[in-house]
Design a protein around this motif. Structure first.
Motif, PDB file in Angstrom:
ATOM      1  N   VAL A   1      -5.386  -4.330  -2.183  1.00 25.31           N
ATOM      2  CA  VAL A   1      -4.597  -3.103  -2.335  1.00 25.31           C
ATOM      3  C   VAL A   1      -4.568  -2.795  -3.826  1.00 25.31           C
ATOM      4  N   GLY A   2      -5.335  -1.818  -4.250  1.00 23.63           N
ATOM      5  CA  GLY A   2      -5.497  -1.531  -5.671  1.00 23.63           C
ATOM      6  C   GLY A   2      -4.203  -1.116  -6.354  1.00 23.63           C
TER       7      GLY A   2
ATOM      8  N   PRO B   1       0.840  -1.204   0.000  1.00 20.66           N
ATOM      9  CA  PRO B   1       0.000   0.000   0.000  1.00 20.66           C
ATOM     10  C   PRO B   1       0.871   1.249   0.000  1.00 20.66           C
ATOM     11  N   SER B   2       0.341   2.323  -0.557  1.00 23.60           N
ATOM     12  CA  SER B   2       1.085   3.588  -0.562  1.00 23.60           C
ATOM     13  C   SER B   2       0.799   4.416   0.681  1.00 23.60           C
TER      14      SER B   2
ATOM     15  N   LEU C   1       4.130   7.429   4.410  1.00 23.40           N
ATOM     16  CA  LEU C   1       4.944   6.481   3.656  1.00 23.40           C
ATOM     17  C   LEU C   1       5.495   7.090   2.369  1.00 23.40           C
ATOM     18  N   LEU C   2       4.693   7.865   1.647  1.00 27.88           N
ATOM     19  CA  LEU C   2       5.181   8.464   0.402  1.00 27.88           C
ATOM     20  C   LEU C   2       6.352   9.403   0.666  1.00 27.88           C
ATOM     21  N   GLY C   3       6.319  10.079   1.804  1.00 28.71           N
ATOM     22  CA  GLY C   3       7.463  10.912   2.167  1.00 28.71           C
ATOM     23  C   GLY C   3       8.703  10.085   2.421  1.00 28.71           C
ATOM     24  N   GLU C   4       8.519   8.933   3.066  1.00 25.62           N
ATOM     25  CA  GLU C   4       9.650   8.028   3.310  1.00 25.62           C
ATOM     26  C   GLU C   4      10.231   7.532   1.987  1.00 25.62           C
ATOM     27  N   VAL C   5       9.345   7.158   1.051  1.00 19.59           N
ATOM     28  CA  VAL C   5       9.786   6.626  -0.240  1.00 19.59           C
ATOM     29  C   VAL C   5      10.542   7.696  -1.033  1.00 19.59           C
TER      30      VAL C   5
ATOM     31  N   SER D   1       1.122   2.847  -8.378  1.00 20.69           N
ATOM     32  CA  SER D   1       1.362   4.081  -9.147  1.00 20.69           C
ATOM     33  C   SER D   1       1.845   5.204  -8.235  1.00 20.69           C
ATOM     34  N   ALA D   2       1.228   5.332  -7.060  1.00 23.33           N
ATOM     35  CA  ALA D   2       1.624   6.392  -6.133  1.00 23.33           C
ATOM     36  C   ALA D   2       3.036   6.174  -5.612  1.00 23.33           C
ATOM     37  N   LEU D   3       3.363   4.945  -5.274  1.00 24.53           N
ATOM     38  CA  LEU D   3       4.716   4.642  -4.791  1.00 24.53           C
ATOM     39  C   LEU D   3       5.749   4.886  -5.878  1.00 24.53           C
ATOM     40  N   PHE D   4       5.430   4.444  -7.101  1.00 19.77           N
ATOM     41  CA  PHE D   4       6.361   4.623  -8.217  1.00 19.77           C
ATOM     42  C   PHE D   4       6.586   6.105  -8.488  1.00 19.77           C
TER      43      PHE D   4
END
Length: 406
Positions: free
Chosen positions: A204-205, A135-136, A182-186, A210-213
């Protein structure tokens, strides 16, 4: 694959239960696998992925997060921050043992956990990161919890059901989950990242991938697990994901300096299996083993398979070179070689000459493909088969000299 039971002391002082999957041969690198939310180290995906990575030479540890499976502690009070701390403690143990940066692999919420743990471990302990169905946003997992979360926030704790199982969750658990960016961590990782996700994942769609990438910096890669379910319940899907991860990770897990790289001949080194050995030539490596019926792990050809292969391959190469030189229309060869341990009954006169020594034989059956070859050409090619260098070595006077090496 050989499996070693591991006990890890978590930061909170309790013990985590782990299973280290070791390659039958030598260790190319080391990896840490984080299982999905409320799963255990014995989930289908955890077992299949870690064992597939081990077959690729990557020693891989899977373990139970706090309060799950065989690990101590209370799951309902742990939360995401404790999962990350568990990962850090397990990673430290692996780095100490294998003395090299790790590949981090996480499934579902375990994927989110490895992304968060990478920052705490520091750049010199992490070689690369791969996630499966991650999940993102960590609070996404709260949607899979059946219970009155508002009541838990008010009362401090309460009972919920997750994946059909009952848990007692605390307010702290919920707050820890909700506080993660999490996106900030990534965005701050700066490590090679591989995202694997099924486009039909209904837990988990695909938009999470896409958001993580989008948040990650290069080098980053994405692989679609077409047709796979979220939990990778089909072992073929889990093995496919692991094989992709292993191939990708080889770029970031270079050969250890203590691996034998001979200047001539071959070097054989014992590995972690009961009989498994790793064979190194100047430019290649592979594992030899014994079948399970003889107590091995069946992770590679047997020594006699290799002997048969030496004769078969040399025969094919010699016959092919001769046909090419003559310009003959040889289209292909199929050569079967079998080993016969007791050949004395079929050649008693030879047995007498050998003065009681065991007589063995290699039986070679050759199929010549080429419908325009005439009978004389076929007969000549069979004659040439007996002239291959390995054939001559095996039937010649062969001494094996053994000495110790410091």
């Amino acid at each position: 694959m050989p499996t070693e039971k591991i006990a890890i002391v978590a930061g909170a002082g309790h013990t985590l239960s782990g299973a280290l999957e070791l390659p039958t041969g030598l260790v190319r690198g080391a990896a840490l696998f984080a299982h999905c939310f409320t799963c255990t180290k014995q989930s289908k995906a955890a077992v299949a992925v870690t064992r597939t990575l081990a077959r690729e030479g990557i020693a891989t540890l899977r373990f139970d997060f706090t309060g799950l499976g065989g690990s101590d502690g209370e799951f309902g009070r742990a939360g995401f921050a404790t999962d990350v701390a568990d990962l850090v403690a397990s990673a430290e143990a692996l780095v100490q043992r294998f003395a090299q940066p790790l590949l981090l692999v996480g499934h579902s919420l375990g994927g989110a956990a490895v992304l968060a743990a990478a920052k705490e471990l520091g750049g010199h302990k992490v070689a690369a990161i791969a996630t499966i169905g991650a999940p993102s946003d960590v609070p996404h997992v709260l949607a899979n919890i059946k219970g009155d979360l508002a009541a838990i926030r008010a009362a401090g704790q309460g009972e919920v059901r997750i994946a059909g199982r009952s848990f007692n969750l605390s307010r702290e658990f919920i707050e820890r989950v909700e506080s993660v960016d999490l996106l900030g961590e990534v965005a701050g990782l700066r490590k090679p990242l591989l995202l694997l996700h099924s486009p039909t994942d209904d837990v988990v769609g695909i938009e999470h991938a896409s958001a993580l990438f989008g948040a990650a910096k290069h080098p980053k890669s994405f692989v679609s697990l077409d047709g796979a379910d979220h939990l990778l319940l089909d072992e073929a899907d889990a093995e496919f994901a692991a094989s992709i991860i292993a191939s990708w990770a080889h770029r970031y897990l270079p050969l250890r300096e203590d691996w034998p790289m001979p200047e001539e001949g071959v070097i054989v080194r014992t590995g972690h299996g009961k009989f498994g050995t790793e064979v190194h030539t100047i430019g290649h490596r592979f594992v030899a083993d014994e079948p399970r019926s003889l107590g091995g792990d069946d992770s590679g050809p047997t020594p006699y398979d290799l002997l048969n292969a030496a004769l078969g391959t040399c025969t094919a190469m010699t016959m092919t070179m001769y046909a090419v030189r003559k310009g003959w229309p040889l289209e292909g060869l199929s050569i079967q070689v079998t080993h016969e341990r007791d050949h004395a009954d079929e050649c008693n006169h030879v047995a007498a000459m050998e003065q009681g020594r065991q007589i063995q034989a290699l039986n070679r059956r050759i199929t010549i493909e080429g419908h325009t070859l005439d009978e004389a050409q076929r007969a000549k090619l069979i004659e040439i088969a007996d002239k291959c260098p390995v054939h001559r070595t095996l039937e010649g006077v062969l001494h094996v000299h053994t000495r110790t090496s410091d």
